[in-house]
Design an enzyme around this catalytic site. Structure first.
Site, PDB file in Angstrom:
ATOM      1  N   LEU A 160      -4.376  57.705  34.102  1.00 13.42           N
ATOM      2  CA  LEU A 160      -3.515  56.785  33.310  1.00 13.42           C
ATOM      3  C   LEU A 160      -3.558  58.046  32.146  1.00 13.42           C
ATOM      4  O   LEU A 160      -2.961  57.119  31.408  1.00 13.42           O
ATOM      5  CB  LEU A 160      -4.129  55.116  32.881  1.00 13.42           C
ATOM      6  CG  LEU A 160      -4.061  54.233  34.495  1.00 13.42           C
ATOM      7  CD1 LEU A 160      -4.026  53.496  33.519  1.00 13.42           C
ATOM      8  CD2 LEU A 160      -2.654  53.967  35.115  1.00 13.42           C
ATOM      9  N   GLY A 161      -3.817  59.900  32.650  1.00  8.30           N
ATOM     10  CA  GLY A 161      -3.537  60.361  31.484  1.00  8.30           C
ATOM     11  C   GLY A 161      -2.361  60.714  31.100  1.00  8.30           C
ATOM     12  O   GLY A 161      -1.898  60.204  32.210  1.00  8.30           O
ATOM     13  N   GLN A 162      -1.812  61.709  30.199  1.00  7.54           N
ATOM     14  CA  GLN A 162      -0.879  62.074  30.067  1.00  7.54           C
ATOM     15  C   GLN A 162      -0.334  62.699  31.739  1.00  7.54           C
ATOM     16  O   GLN A 162       1.012  62.557  32.461  1.00  7.54           O
ATOM     17  CB  GLN A 162      -0.725  63.588  29.561  1.00  7.54           C
ATOM     18  CG  GLN A 162       0.901  63.778  29.004  1.00  7.54           C
ATOM     19  CD  GLN A 162       0.643  65.247  28.464  1.00  7.54           C
ATOM     20  OE1 GLN A 162       0.116  66.257  28.436  1.00  7.54           O
ATOM     21  NE2 GLN A 162       2.150  65.909  27.818  1.00  7.54           N
ATOM     22  N   LYS A 219     -14.427  74.176  29.010  1.00 12.51           N
ATOM     23  CA  LYS A 219     -13.360  74.833  29.965  1.00 12.51           C
ATOM     24  C   LYS A 219     -13.686  76.295  30.547  1.00 12.51           C
ATOM     25  O   LYS A 219     -13.697  76.180  31.836  1.00 12.51           O
ATOM     26  CB  LYS A 219     -11.924  74.979  29.580  1.00 12.51           C
ATOM     27  CG  LYS A 219     -10.937  73.792  29.275  1.00 12.51           C
ATOM     28  CD  LYS A 219     -10.458  72.961  30.465  1.00 12.51           C
ATOM     29  CE  LYS A 219     -10.046  71.423  30.258  1.00 12.51           C
ATOM     30  NZ  LYS A 219     -10.005  70.507  31.010  1.00 12.51           N
ATOM     31  N   GLY A 275      -8.941  60.257  35.524  1.00  8.98           N
ATOM     32  CA  GLY A 275      -8.101  59.630  34.550  1.00  8.98           C
ATOM     33  C   GLY A 275      -6.645  59.772  35.040  1.00  8.98           C
ATOM     34  O   GLY A 275      -5.627  60.109  34.274  1.00  8.98           O
ATOM     35  N   TYR A 281     -13.604  72.465  22.859  1.00 15.75           N
ATOM     36  CA  TYR A 281     -12.983  71.849  24.036  1.00 15.75           C
ATOM     37  C   TYR A 281     -12.678  73.683  25.396  1.00 15.75           C
ATOM     38  O   TYR A 281     -13.019  73.512  26.486  1.00 15.75           O
ATOM     39  CB  TYR A 281     -11.447  71.781  24.516  1.00 15.75           C
ATOM     40  CG  TYR A 281     -10.792  71.273  25.239  1.00 15.75           C
ATOM     41  CD1 TYR A 281     -10.490  70.830  25.513  1.00 15.75           C
ATOM     42  CD2 TYR A 281      -9.465  72.171  24.770  1.00 15.75           C
ATOM     43  CE1 TYR A 281      -9.314  70.282  26.832  1.00 15.75           C
ATOM     44  CE2 TYR A 281      -8.284  72.611  26.018  1.00 15.75           C
ATOM     45  CZ  TYR A 281      -8.359  71.113  27.130  1.00 15.75           C
ATOM     46  OH  TYR A 281      -7.401  70.953  28.198  1.00 15.75           O
TER      47      TYR A 281
HETATM   48  C1  AKB Z   1      -5.062  70.900  24.047  1.00 18.75           C
HETATM   49  O1  AKB Z   1      -3.405  71.038  23.184  1.00 18.75           O
HETATM   50  O2  AKB Z   1      -5.844  70.336  23.752  1.00 18.75           O
HETATM   51  C2  AKB Z   1      -4.337  70.467  26.135  1.00 18.75           C
HETATM   52  C3  AKB Z   1      -4.360  71.663  26.491  1.00 18.75           C
HETATM   53  C4  AKB Z   1      -3.676  73.261  25.586  1.00 18.75           C
HETATM   54  O3  AKB Z   1      -5.301  72.469  26.862  1.00 18.75           O
HETATM   55  N1  AKB Z   1      -2.277  70.508  25.790  1.00 18.75           N
END
Ligand code: AKB
Length: 316
Positions: free
Chosen positions: A10-12, A146, A8, A142
């Site tokens: 090229l990501g932020q 995580k 990853g 997400y």
């Molecule tokens: C998002 O907003 O999804 C991310 C994070 C806080 O994990 N920047």
């Protein structure tokens, strides 16, 4: 860390991490990889670059083996809003990609880093100064990814002895590579719009506090944790780190100190607002400070000066 594969790239985070690590460890020792190779010409030209789709386990192994890497930094992931819009794809990339990369780290005996997030907390976690060890029942895909990722990294350490490490990042703010698909992205967009139009319409409502950090501090945190003496680490994979907490009114007021005409109004996006509402107002980074000396240099006011200066230099 002598030879590092970054997924990853090229990501932020990856874009700046590769540049910084190439300066420290030598360009040839940092192998950047991404799902596609077109977007960032400079990065793909300034050292080794390979195309890797992290859902392809064989390909990760092939590249890691080819360059004889001793470290994998697994940055490839979908962020919160994109993941919520496409939960099955998020599972495939965020969980499938992670276990593929961990397997390669196990097979090739690599040190391993991957970021977790404030998204690993949920509505039943304490909202303010959220502790390192507390209730984690996130309500987003997400967040589920995580928490599972944190546990999976712990598992690979305990079961197989893989030297896994990681932090829970807050929203990351940078003038280099814009983020994509996150909930905290507004805190980057606002600087661009302040310079371009002197006004910003926020999709996050006033009064919504979230943790944030400036990218230089995030990069230092990654490198410091990876270089830290492993014997001092009790938590390893999911250190709370943060530099500041603000709501849209707070960042707007800071920008107004430099652009007095700047105004903010609101068109709240229900999905991203719901995600933000489920996250902490602020998290407690004490474990990271005690176990490996985490320190953030930038607060909101210093970051704002630097963001506005650097974006103006870029012609924004
Ligand atoms: C998002 O907003 O999804 C991310 C994070 C806080 O994990 N920047």
């Amino acid at each position: 860390m002598k030879r590092v594969l970054v997924t990853g790239a090229l990501g932020q985070i990856g874009t700046e991490l590769v540049v910084k690590m190439r300066e420290i460890y030598g360009a040839d020792n940092i192998i950047a990889s991404n799902r596609s190779g077109q977007e960032d010409h400079t990065l793909t030209q300034s050292g080794p670059f390979e195309v890797i789709d992290v859902t392809d386990a064989k390909r990760i192994f092939e590249v890691a083996d080819k360059y004889k890497v001793d470290t994998i930094m697994h940055m490839a992931a979908l962020l919160s809003a994109t993941a919520e819009n496409n939960p099955l794809l998020a599972w495939e990339i965020n969980m499938g990609g992670l276990i593929n990369a961990l397997e390669v780290a196990r097979e090739l005996n690599c040190q391993f880093f991957t970021p977790s997030s404030i998204g690993a907390f949920g509505p039943s976690s304490p909202k303010d100064n959220t502790p390192q060890d507390t209730i984690q029942r996130p309500v987003t895909m997400y967040g589920v990814n995580k928490v599972a990722g944190e546990l999976l990294c712990d598992y690979y350490y305990h079961k197989f002895g893989v030297d896994t490490r990681g932090v829970r990042f807050p929203g990351l703010i940078s003038y280099v590579q814009p983020p994509g698909g996150g909930t905290t992205d507004y805190a980057v967009h606002i600087y661009y719009e302040a310079l371009r139009h002197k006004k910003y319409t926020s999709y996050i409502d006033k009064g919504t506090y979230m943790d944030m950090m400036y990218m230089p501090d995030a990069l230092n945190a990654i490198i410091d944790l990876m270089e830290a003496d492993g014997d001092r680490l009790k938590h390893r994979n999911a250190f709370n780190v943060t530099a500041m907490s603000f709501d849209p009114e707070g960042i707007a007021a800071e920008i107004r100190k430099h652009i007095p005409e700047f105004t903010i109004d609101y068109k709240v996006d229900p999905m991203r607002q719901a995600i933000a509402n489920s996250w902490p107002n602020s998290i407690d980074p004490t474990a990271a400070i005690e176990e490996w000396g985490f320190k953030a240099e930038y607060d909101l006011s210093r970051m704002t000066v630097d963001m506005l200066t650097k974006l103006k230099e870029k012609g924004i």
